[in-house]
Design an enzyme around this catalytic site. Structure first.
Site, PDB file in Angstrom:
ATOM      1  CG  HIS A 254      -2.165  -0.960   0.752  1.00 57.56           C
ATOM      2  ND1 HIS A 254      -2.177  -2.291   1.089  1.00 57.56           N
ATOM      3  CD2 HIS A 254      -3.271  -0.745  -0.020  1.00 57.56           C
ATOM      4  CE1 HIS A 254      -3.256  -2.855   0.565  1.00 57.56           C
ATOM      5  NE2 HIS A 254      -3.937  -1.946  -0.108  1.00 57.56           N
TER       6      HIS A 254
ATOM      7  CB  CYS B 294     -10.383  -0.906  -8.626  1.00 54.37           C
ATOM      8  SG  CYS B 294     -10.666  -2.204  -7.410  1.00 54.37           S
TER       9      CYS B 294
ATOM     10  CG  ASN C  29      -3.597  -4.215  -6.207  1.00 50.95           C
ATOM     11  OD1 ASN C  29      -3.228  -4.315  -7.369  1.00 50.95           O
ATOM     12  ND2 ASN C  29      -3.946  -3.065  -5.662  1.00 50.95           N
ATOM     13  CG  ASP C  30      -5.837  -7.994  -1.641  1.00 51.99           C
ATOM     14  OD1 ASP C  30      -4.755  -8.317  -1.133  1.00 51.99           O
ATOM     15  OD2 ASP C  30      -6.473  -6.980  -1.311  1.00 51.99           O
TER      16      ASP C  30
HETATM   17  C1  PEP Z   1      -6.953  -4.762  -4.748  1.00 43.99           C
HETATM   18  O1  PEP Z   1      -6.777  -5.643  -3.910  1.00 43.99           O
HETATM   19  O2  PEP Z   1      -6.736  -4.898  -5.948  1.00 43.99           O
HETATM   20  C2  PEP Z   1      -7.423  -3.430  -4.328  1.00 43.99           C
HETATM   21  C3  PEP Z   1      -7.796  -2.529  -5.181  1.00 43.99           C
HETATM   22  O3  PEP Z   1      -7.417  -3.166  -3.010  1.00 43.99           O
HETATM   23  P1  PEP Z   1      -6.119  -2.892  -2.130  1.00 43.99           P
HETATM   24  O4  PEP Z   1      -4.946  -2.741  -3.024  1.00 43.99           O
HETATM   25  O5  PEP Z   1      -6.401  -1.656  -1.354  1.00 43.99           O
HETATM   26  O6  PEP Z   1      -6.041  -4.095  -1.279  1.00 43.99           O
HETATM   27 MG    MG Z   2      -7.599  -5.445  -1.924  1.00 45.99          MG
END
Ligand code: PEP
Ligand code: MG
Length: 756
Positions: A360, A676, A628-629
């Protein structure tokens, strides 16, 4: 065995400089295993040879002189095979090479193990004994274990060495890491360090020697007073013997003790805290090499005492220095919370030993448009303070004290970058669409108060993801409903007329609140997102109420739920959403105002939801894929873990298949689909995503112009064709390579690398 291992590695890690470390290694191993000879050969990749760099038992004069080609001798064989070799009579082995000057003729038994770091042989560790004998199995495993542990220390001490050398016109000191935020920065390093650890204090120099001496004097006095108080408090509660420890502390600190030595170092031009660290580390080295366990233990006392003086030193108003404009911040582990606290306008670059491209902190760095490199495991940051740095956020390279030629080269890249950004800005008035005119919504991921005029200028279609946890991180307690309502109202008003998706609190993992710490063995598999907020409806409801209150008079905002795994969680979230909405609706109706219920969406990031996608799709208004996750859970790779960083890629064929499948199912279910995760910000990936059917991409503001340019130069059918082409590729490298070539062929290489 474990204790011996710990002692050796600790002694090595405290030794200063590569040579001292090697000398400590050989001495400690001889002691621990009770053998007559221990030597270390270090690989020189330029000359393809192993050089004897330290020995106990062989001719000390041959150190640095004896060299064996990569194919020569038993040492060369160990390097080649990357495995241990164990012989009773070394001279009878076919690979043995006789080197008279090291005087090893009398030593028969031989055991050598390679020292390997990240698949690269750094050297070979050898023990020898006169009697022809088989070394015990546990001696062999001891040496293998030790070599594995030493590899990290040695690889970092190799870099450490560069810092000993004066800047060299022909030799660039490069430290490699992970590209975390694209861009180039040239600036001066400011090392951020934890206040409570003497070993983290950077080398910092000062012109104000008198000032530093005064600070030291005050800190020492305050520590004396603190110790006296502690001693008084303990009287009668602990034995006389234990009380004597406080006297010992006072003596160490006393007028002829530590303080005098620290003063001497300050007079050489060092900051008081740096001088303290240098003196203390010198003593620790000496203590830790002692045979007597009682005396070795005294090292802990010195360390404790030093940390007490340090706390006093740094508690003064001038203890830490301010960040000046043009700074590159450097830290062991830059967190999102730390970044949120720094003066963003003064920072031109970020370097963090820990973290990766989707941690992050990296996401925030991108949002701020600041180039960043993370994951530079082996980098002695205590030596980097005030040094000039170049951060190459495209390639994940850090240059320390670069020569002028390199600075000039990077200055050219920086200028080109600015020029290119300007050129891209000419597309601003063009629609966000493919070359053949199909509209693609390009949205922004926001968190730290994205400047709306800048966002509008870039031609963003709205906010695709507002991470509400970031403002929570900047505070020292949970924000009240009113404080939150203000934050969300500002956001909604700034982007009035554009769609905004607000994601409910997503703490846990690497997003920690100082006032609500979550300590877990496996934080990314633990209490995150709605798992926390559903367990704490009092926190969730306050947030939801604040969002609804803020939305009064605003249409078109959406709510997204992070880390949803099951339908029960979704149902429970809806129950709380409805409750909060009904309450706010009623309260506002009483004063003649009204609110509109938002659309509610799922952040698709837990693989389990893929298998119930139809059921989720029936219950939500939209799906936003959080790659991302999703990638970390699909690939079983912690998104912040550098050891496995090569596996974490959105171009892994398995990931691309999953994303295609999601697009297919959402189309079938006729549910709006967005992406996203950071993947959407990669111009290469954007071509594939649009080709798969994702027509809303949400990304950091800095990437929008590049993604816009990329998709505007391809027709939809070409992107679909690209998706079909990459299906034939079975490896990540092939997919990436194909996309890069496609981009270069269109003259768009500048979108994914530095310079023209
Ligand atoms: C993700 O996991 O892709 C996401 C947008 O959330 P974060 O990166 O805040 O976990
Ligand atoms: Mg996430």
């Amino acid at each position: 065995m474990l204790e011996q291992l710990r002692q050796v590695t600790q002694a090595v890690s405290f030794a200063d400089g590569q040579q001292q470390k090697l000398d400590v290694i050989v001495a400690e191993i001889c002691r621990a295993l009770d053998v007559e000879v221990c030597s270390v050969y270090i690989a020189d990749y330029q000359l393809h040879q192993f050089v004897l760099m330290a020995t106990r038992g062989l001719n000390p004069e041959s150190v640095g002189q004896v060299k064996l080609g990569f194919n020569e001798g038993l040492v060369g064989l160990i390097g080649q095979r990357e495995e241990p070799i164990h012989v009773q009579q070394a001279s009878q082995h076919p690979a043995y090479r006789h080197i008279p000057e090291i005087r090893e003729d009398e030593f028969n038994a031989f055991l050598g193990v390679p020292i390997i770091h990240q698949r690269k042989v750094l050297g070979v560790l050898v023990i020898q004994q006169k009697a022809p004998r088989q070394f015990e199995l546990d001696e062999e495993t001891f040496l293998i274990t030790l070599a594995a542990q030493l590899s990290t220390i040695l690889s970092s001490s190799e870099i450490n060495e560069w810092f000993e050398q004066p800047p060299n016109e022909y030799f660039a000191r490069i430290v490699r890491g992970v590209p975390a935020s694209a861009g180039v920065a040239i600036g001066k390093a400011r090392v951020l360090f934890p206040l409570e650890n003497i070993h983290s204090i950077p080398d910092r120099q000062t012109d104000d020697i008198e000032g530093e001496l005064t600070k030291l004097g005050a800190a020492v006095k305050a520590t004396h007073r603190q110790l006296e108080k502690m001693s008084r408090r303990m009287q009668g509660r602990v034995s006389e013997q234990e009380l004597a420890l406080f006297d010992a502390y006072q003596q160490i600190l006393g007028s002829k003790g530590l303080a005098v030595e620290v003063e001497e170092v300050i007079r050489k031009g060092f900051w008081a805290a740096t001088a303290l660290r240098k003196v203390v580390q010198k003593h620790l080295n000496a203590f830790k090499l002692m045979q007597d366990p009682y005396l070795r233990e005294r090292a802990n006392d010195i360390e404790d005492l030093a940390n007490r003086v340090l706390a006093q030193l740094l508690s003064s108003p001038h203890g830490r220095q301010k960040i000046e404009p043009g700074t590159i911040v450097v830290a062991e582990n830059i967190t999102a919370a730390m970044l949120a606290d720094l003066p963003a306008n003064d920072i031109v670059g970020i370097v963090s030993l820990k973290g990766s491209s989707t941690s992050h902190a990296a996401i925030l760095a991108k949002a701020l448009g600041v180039p960043a490199i993370m994951g530079l495991e082996a980098c002695p940051i205590t030596r980097m303070d005030s040094k000039q740095l170049i951060v190459d956020g495209y390639n994940g390279q850090l240059f320390v004290s670069p020569n002028q030629t390199l600075v000039n080269q990077y200055q050219v890249l920086l200028d080109e970058e600015r020029q290119f950004a300007q050129e891209l800005s000419q597309d601003q008035h063009l629609p966000n669409a493919t070359r053949d005119g199909m509209k693609v919504n390009l949205m922004i991921n926001s968190s730290l108060g994205t400047d709306s005029s800048r966002a509008r200028q870039t031609g963003a279609d709205g906010i695709g993801l507002y991470r509400t946890e970031i403002p929570f991180m900047q505070l020292d307690q949970f924000p009240s409903e009113d404080v939150q309502a203000c934050i969300y109202r500002d956001l909604l008003q700034e982007f009035e007329g554009l769609p905004v998706t607000i994601r409910t609190l997503d703490i846990g993992g690497d997003k920690q609140l100082s006032y609500f710490p979550i300590e877990e063995e496996n934080p990314f598999l633990g209490w995150r997102g709605v798992r926390v907020t559903l367990d704490h409806p009092e926190i969730f409801l306050v947030q939801l109420r604040a969002i609804f209150k803020a939305s009064e008079g605003c249409e078109g905002f959406k709510l997204a739920l992070p880390m949803v795994t099951t339908l029960e969680e979704l149902n429970e979230s809806y129950r709380l959403i409805n409750q909060a909405f009904d309450e706010v609706e009623e309260e506002l109706a009483a004063i003649g105002k009204r609110v509109t219920k938002p659309q509610v969406g799922l952040i698709l990031e837990v693989p389990a939801t893929l298998f119930q996608l139809k059921s989720f799709a029936k219950r939500v208004d939209f799906i936003s894929v959080g790659t991302n996750d999703l990638i970390q859970y699909l690939m079983a790779v912690d998104r912040n873990n550098l050891r496995v960083k090569n596996l974490y890629s959105h171009f892994q064929p398995a990931i691309l298949r999953v994303l295609k499948q999601i697009a297919h199912e959402c189309e079938h279910a006729q549910i709006p689909l967005q992406i996203c995760g950071e993947m959407a910000a990669d111009p290469l990936a954007s071509l594939l995503l649009v080709g798969m059917g994702y027509n809303e991409l949400s990304m950091n503001i800095g990437s929008l112009a590049k993604v816009k340019r990329a998709i505007s130069r391809f027709e939809l059918s070409e992107m679909q064709q690209l998706v079909a082409e990459i299906e034939a590729f079975e490896t990540e490298a092939k997919v990436r390579d194909h996309l890069l070539k496609t981009m270069e062929k269109r003259g768009l290489g500048g979108l994914v690398r530095a310079g023209n």
